[in-house]
Design a protein around this motif. Structure first.
Motif, mmCIF file in Angstrom:
data_model
loop_
_atom_site.group_PDB
_atom_site.id
_atom_site.type_symbol
_atom_site.label_atom_id
_atom_site.label_comp_id
_atom_site.label_asym_id
_atom_site.label_seq_id
_atom_site.Cartn_x
_atom_site.Cartn_y
_atom_site.Cartn_z
ATOM 1 N N GLN A 1 16.724 -14.586 -26.710
ATOM 2 C CA GLN A 1 18.055 -14.721 -26.116
ATOM 3 C C GLN A 1 18.248 -16.162 -25.668
ATOM 4 O OE1 GLN A 1 19.458 -11.648 -23.434
ATOM 5 N NE2 GLN A 1 20.338 -13.214 -22.088
ATOM 6 N N VAL A 26 22.484 -12.717 -27.905
ATOM 7 C CA VAL A 26 21.491 -11.676 -27.648
ATOM 8 C C VAL A 26 21.065 -11.091 -28.986
ATOM 9 C CG1 VAL A 26 21.020 -9.490 -26.485
ATOM 10 C CG2 VAL A 26 22.577 -11.155 -25.436
ATOM 11 N N CYS A 40 22.792 -11.063 -34.142
ATOM 12 C CA CYS A 40 22.968 -11.410 -32.739
ATOM 13 C C CYS A 40 24.345 -11.028 -32.235
ATOM 14 C CB CYS A 40 22.802 -12.913 -32.537
ATOM 15 S SG CYS A 40 21.131 -13.488 -32.804
#
Length: 158
Positions: free
Chosen positions: A107, A129, A141
């Protein structure tokens, strides 16, 4: 020796009533799914955040209205396009390393600036993330960004 075995499998075709009932149930499920998707889209388009998702090929699979408009697009025009095409060369040069880190499974949060066509500079803070599957493979992501331009202007004024 004679073969006394009989075919005991009951593979009778469903009756027209059973087919009709299954089709009605399928239509109801499809309708519920569409309502749920529309509700989720409404939620993500209404909140004051820029939300997107890109896959491990650096291609967008989702963008809410705020995210798409931030870069001058409509949400339906973002899906299926590469990151650099949507965000432009200036922002891509700034975020490329962060995207690589996130796609490696970590992250990451960062800030960037962007020059608009009208000459203004805007600022955003983004968090990427990673979506990691059960085998530890990063699939893509989730992007959560928000406009920090006013915050930056306030800090500069102090």
């Amino acid at each position: 020796m004679s073969d006394n075995s009989q075919n005991t499998s009951s593979s009778a075709a469903p009756s027209p009533e059973e087919v009709e009932a299954a089709m009605a149930a399928n239509a109801e499920i499809t309708s519920a799914l569409k309502r749920s998707e529309a509700r989720l889209r409404l939620i993500t388009d209404t909140i004051p955040a820029h939300i997107a998702y890109f896959d491990h090929h650096w291609t967008y699979q989702y963008a809410n209205r705020g995210y798409a408009r931030w870069f001058g697009w409509q949400p339906e025009d973002v899906v299926g396009k590469p990151i650099d095409t949507i965000i432009g060369a200036q922002v891509f040069a700034t975020v490329k390393e962060h995207v690589s880190i996130a796609l490696a499974g970590q992250q990451v949060t960062y800030e960037y600036s962007m020059d608009l066509r009208d000459g203004r500079t805007v600022y955003a803070r983004s968090t990427l993330v990673p979506e990691i599957d059960a085998n530890g493979v990063t699939l893509g992501c989730f992007v959560h960004s928000f406009d920090i331009t006013e915050q930056r202007r306030t800090q500069a004024a102090l």
